[in-house]
Write a protein that holds these residues in place. Structure first.
Motif, PDB file in Angstrom:
ATOM      1  N   ARG A  79      -3.162  -4.415  -1.335  1.00  0.00           N
ATOM      2  CA  ARG A  79      -2.153  -3.564  -0.703  1.00  0.00           C
ATOM      3  C   ARG A  79      -0.922  -3.435  -1.595  1.00  0.00           C
ATOM      4  O   ARG A  79       0.112  -4.061  -1.373  1.00  0.00           O
ATOM      5  CB  ARG A  79      -1.722  -4.097   0.687  1.00  0.00           C
ATOM      6  N   GLY A 116       0.855  -1.185   0.000  1.00  0.00           N
ATOM      7  CA  GLY A 116       0.000   0.000   0.000  1.00  0.00           C
ATOM      8  C   GLY A 116       0.882   1.223   0.000  1.00  0.00           C
ATOM      9  O   GLY A 116       2.059   1.158   0.387  1.00  0.00           O
ATOM     10  N   SER A 117       0.354   2.375  -0.476  1.00  0.00           N
ATOM     11  CA  SER A 117       1.233   3.545  -0.430  1.00  0.00           C
ATOM     12  C   SER A 117       1.386   4.056   0.992  1.00  0.00           C
ATOM     13  O   SER A 117       2.342   4.764   1.289  1.00  0.00           O
ATOM     14  CB  SER A 117       0.818   4.644  -1.413  1.00  0.00           C
ATOM     15  N   ASP A 118       0.498   3.654   1.897  1.00  0.00           N
ATOM     16  CA  ASP A 118       0.709   4.001   3.310  1.00  0.00           C
ATOM     17  C   ASP A 118       2.102   3.550   3.778  1.00  0.00           C
ATOM     18  O   ASP A 118       2.794   4.283   4.472  1.00  0.00           O
ATOM     19  CB  ASP A 118      -0.334   3.311   4.200  1.00  0.00           C
ATOM     20  N   ASN A 161      -7.096  14.527  -1.279  1.00  0.00           N
ATOM     21  CA  ASN A 161      -8.115  13.837  -0.503  1.00  0.00           C
ATOM     22  C   ASN A 161      -8.186  14.550   0.839  1.00  0.00           C
ATOM     23  O   ASN A 161      -7.137  14.743   1.444  1.00  0.00           O
ATOM     24  CB  ASN A 161      -7.675  12.367  -0.321  1.00  0.00           C
ATOM     25  N   PHE A 163      -4.677  14.353   3.362  1.00  0.00           N
ATOM     26  CA  PHE A 163      -4.697  12.928   3.705  1.00  0.00           C
ATOM     27  C   PHE A 163      -4.158  12.747   5.125  1.00  0.00           C
ATOM     28  O   PHE A 163      -3.043  13.181   5.427  1.00  0.00           O
ATOM     29  CB  PHE A 163      -3.851  12.162   2.688  1.00  0.00           C
ATOM     30  N   ALA A 171      -2.568   9.169  -5.848  1.00  0.00           N
ATOM     31  CA  ALA A 171      -3.394   7.995  -5.535  1.00  0.00           C
ATOM     32  C   ALA A 171      -4.615   7.883  -6.463  1.00  0.00           C
ATOM     33  O   ALA A 171      -5.109   6.793  -6.715  1.00  0.00           O
ATOM     34  CB  ALA A 171      -3.851   8.044  -4.077  1.00  0.00           C
ATOM     35  N   TYR A 172      -5.085   9.021  -6.960  1.00  0.00           N
ATOM     36  CA  TYR A 172      -6.309   9.030  -7.784  1.00  0.00           C
ATOM     37  C   TYR A 172      -6.013   9.274  -9.252  1.00  0.00           C
ATOM     38  O   TYR A 172      -6.877   9.713 -10.012  1.00  0.00           O
ATOM     39  CB  TYR A 172      -7.295  10.079  -7.219  1.00  0.00           C
ATOM     40  N   ASP A 179       1.654  12.763  -4.389  1.00  0.00           N
ATOM     41  CA  ASP A 179       0.843  11.573  -4.129  1.00  0.00           C
ATOM     42  C   ASP A 179      -0.295  11.522  -5.159  1.00  0.00           C
ATOM     43  O   ASP A 179      -1.277  12.242  -5.056  1.00  0.00           O
ATOM     44  CB  ASP A 179       0.316  11.663  -2.694  1.00  0.00           C
ATOM     45  N   SER A 220      -4.881   0.813  -4.977  1.00  0.00           N
ATOM     46  CA  SER A 220      -6.042   0.670  -4.088  1.00  0.00           C
ATOM     47  C   SER A 220      -7.306   1.300  -4.662  1.00  0.00           C
ATOM     48  O   SER A 220      -8.370   0.700  -4.653  1.00  0.00           O
ATOM     49  CB  SER A 220      -5.759   1.314  -2.734  1.00  0.00           C
ATOM     50  N   LYS A 221      -7.184   2.512  -5.147  1.00  0.00           N
ATOM     51  CA  LYS A 221      -8.379   3.239  -5.558  1.00  0.00           C
ATOM     52  C   LYS A 221      -8.845   2.795  -6.942  1.00  0.00           C
ATOM     53  O   LYS A 221      -9.985   2.982  -7.312  1.00  0.00           O
ATOM     54  CB  LYS A 221      -8.133   4.757  -5.528  1.00  0.00           C
ATOM     55  N   TYR A 244      -0.424  11.473   6.444  1.00  0.00           N
ATOM     56  CA  TYR A 244       0.814  12.274   6.457  1.00  0.00           C
ATOM     57  C   TYR A 244       1.127  12.731   7.882  1.00  0.00           C
ATOM     58  O   TYR A 244       2.255  12.629   8.350  1.00  0.00           O
ATOM     59  CB  TYR A 244       0.700  13.521   5.559  1.00  0.00           C
ATOM     60  N   ALA A 300      -0.967  15.851  -2.348  1.00  0.00           N
ATOM     61  CA  ALA A 300      -1.832  14.861  -2.990  1.00  0.00           C
ATOM     62  C   ALA A 300      -2.481  15.513  -4.211  1.00  0.00           C
ATOM     63  O   ALA A 300      -3.044  16.603  -4.120  1.00  0.00           O
ATOM     64  CB  ALA A 300      -2.890  14.374  -2.016  1.00  0.00           C
ATOM     65  N   THR A 344      -0.888   4.235  -6.145  1.00  0.00           N
ATOM     66  CA  THR A 344      -1.402   3.018  -5.515  1.00  0.00           C
ATOM     67  C   THR A 344      -2.424   2.362  -6.430  1.00  0.00           C
ATOM     68  O   THR A 344      -3.053   3.043  -7.245  1.00  0.00           O
ATOM     69  CB  THR A 344      -2.067   3.354  -4.160  1.00  0.00           C
TER      70      THR A 344
HETATM   71  C1  LIG Z   1      -6.004   6.169  -0.141  1.00  0.00           C
HETATM   72  C2  LIG Z   1      -4.842   7.077  -0.203  1.00  0.00           C
HETATM   73  C3  LIG Z   1      -3.531   6.609   0.003  1.00  0.00           C
HETATM   74  C4  LIG Z   1      -3.194   5.239   0.535  1.00  0.00           C
HETATM   75  O1  LIG Z   1      -3.506   4.198  -0.235  1.00  0.00           O
HETATM   76  P1  LIG Z   1      -3.019   2.728   0.062  1.00  0.00           P
HETATM   77  O2  LIG Z   1      -4.288   1.955   0.148  1.00  0.00           O
HETATM   78  O3  LIG Z   1      -2.225   2.675   1.329  1.00  0.00           O
HETATM   79  O4  LIG Z   1      -2.200   2.385  -1.117  1.00  0.00           O
HETATM   80  C5  LIG Z   1      -2.481   7.504  -0.144  1.00  0.00           C
HETATM   81  N1  LIG Z   1      -2.707   8.782  -0.439  1.00  0.00           N
HETATM   82  C6  LIG Z   1      -3.938   9.270  -0.625  1.00  0.00           C
HETATM   83  C7  LIG Z   1      -4.107  10.713  -0.952  1.00  0.00           C
HETATM   84  C8  LIG Z   1      -5.044   8.442  -0.505  1.00  0.00           C
HETATM   85  O5  LIG Z   1      -6.267   8.958  -0.626  1.00  0.00           O
END
Ligand SMILES: *Cc1c(COP(=O)(O)O)cnc(C)c1O
Length: 363
Positions: A230, A93-95, A169, A119, A196-197, A194, A222-223, A122, A165, A220
């Motif tokens: 992950r 995951g990017s977390d 988000n 987000f 993510a989207y 970041d 994930s989205k 951070y 980001a 990531t």
């Molecule tokens: C959801 C999200 C992440 C984390 O995504 P992971 O599920 O951990 O890959 C990172 N940055 C932003 C801005 C997000 O909204």
């Protein structure tokens, strides 16, 4: 042993920084239409599912995974058009990548900066690593990033990391590109973009990384449809990425994730098509929300929409929706500029219709 003596030891030994934190909490969602976490609502067609199962049945889980995930990274390069001059690092995951980057740049005298509302990880991860979190408030009307506020904060705090980001988000907007470039140029330390989207916004800084000596990109899956897998990744010049690789745990990407991701990249068209229909649904949902009296919705480039209830409090609307079987996110106490704000993830057409109906019942 008594409860008190354990508590005393914990109080003494656990780092005060950690004691001051609160664990990330995820609300119970069983039986609810889940529109709270930016998940892709679509599953895979049956034939793809069957081929996937056949594919992962060959994975030898008694063996450690490939520590470098070489074949997956090669496939990513090819399918996602990642240029050769950028190194790739994978995270659980990017977390996890935020944590690793933060660890690599942390220090008791170090500051990490991000715009707020932003987000939440951070700030949480900054606290965990021992650096100090600094924020710059976004414009409360349109959540744009203010050049002057940013440049003053950079001058004052000299942040080791700035997280941006793109889109943001929970606000869903893309910051102005020229403002971002100015931030990167002014930043003494590293800027983490970041994205993510990215699959929804289709805007990226990937082609501009070469212009800077202090910028990396994070994404990531994930989205875009694989939240359960992950899998996140960093893209950047090797000088930076090689340092982060030193603190990545050797087998952080398990064999099933590697095999599944390699498989789905061969069918990547499916995720792109799903993202396209999510974007269409998002725009429809935005018009529906905007047409409701008593709601203000912000335009979004991601797969969620931030909105404010104008003549009601968000908590009661949130609870009312939940009673009707729909889980979204109440952001009221996240930041002063989000009073009475809620965030809804774009679901299937049916889920979105159910949400709008339930919302109308709740106002
Ligand atoms: C959801 C999200 C992440 C984390 O995504 P992971 O599920 O951990 O890959 C990172 N940055 C932003 C801005 C997000 O909204």
């Amino acid at each position: 042993m008594s409860h008190d003596s354990r508590t005393a030891k914990v109080r003494y030994w656990i780092n005060p920084r950690v004691q001051a934190m609160r664990a990330y909490s995820v609300p119970e969602s069983s039986g609810l239409i889940k529109l709270d976490a930016m998940e892709n609502p679509y599953s895979w067609p049956e034939d793809i599912k069957q081929r996937w199962l056949a594919n992962i049945s060959g994975v030898e889980v008694n063996r450690y995974p490939d520590p470098d995930a070489t074949s997956l990274k090669n496939k990513m390069r090819e399918v996602l058009d990642i240029p050769d001059n950028l190194s790739i690092m994978l995270g659980n995951g990017s977390d996890e990548l935020i944590l690793l980057v933060a660890l690599a740049l942390s220090g008791s005298d170090r500051k990490f900066l991000a715009p707020v509302p932003g987000f939440v990880m951070y700030e949480a991860i900054t606290a965990a690593t021992g650096a100090e979190f600094k924020s710059v408030s976004l414009d409360p009307d349109d959540f744009s990033l203010d050049r002057d506020l940013m440049s003053a904060a950079i001058k004052q705090h000299k942040p080791a990391i700035i997280f941006l980001a793109y889109p943001n988000n929970p606000t869903g907007n893309l910051f102005d590109e020229d403002t971002i470039v100015e931030v990167v140029r002014n930043a003494p330390g590293l800027v983490v973009m970041d994205e993510a989207y990215n699959i929804f916004s289709e805007k990226s800084f990937i082609d501009r990384l070469e212009e800077f000596d202090n910028c990396i990109l994070m994404r990531t899956f994930s989205k875009s449809g694989l939240a359960g897998l992950r899998l996140g990744y960093l893209l950047g010049p090797e000088e930076w990425i090689n340092e982060f690789e030193k603190i990545r745990l050797p087998y952080n990407i398990n064999s099933l994730s590697q095999a599944t991701m390699s498989f789905i990249l061969e069918n990547y068209k499916l995720l792109v098509e799903q993202a396209t229909s999510i974007r269409v649904s998002r725009d429809k949902l935005f018009s529906q929300l905007s047409a409701i009296e008593g709601i203000y919705a912000w335009p979004s480039m991601a797969n969620f929409i931030l909105f404010r209830v104008l003549e009601n409090d968000s908590k009661s609307v949130f609870e009312n929706l939940k009673k009707q079987g729909i889980l979204i996110k109440d952001l009221d106490n996240y930041h002063s500029s989000l009073s009475n704000c809620l965030r809804v993830t774009v679901g299937t057409e049916d889920e979105n219709t159910a949400f709008i109906q339930a919302l109308l019942n709740s106002l």
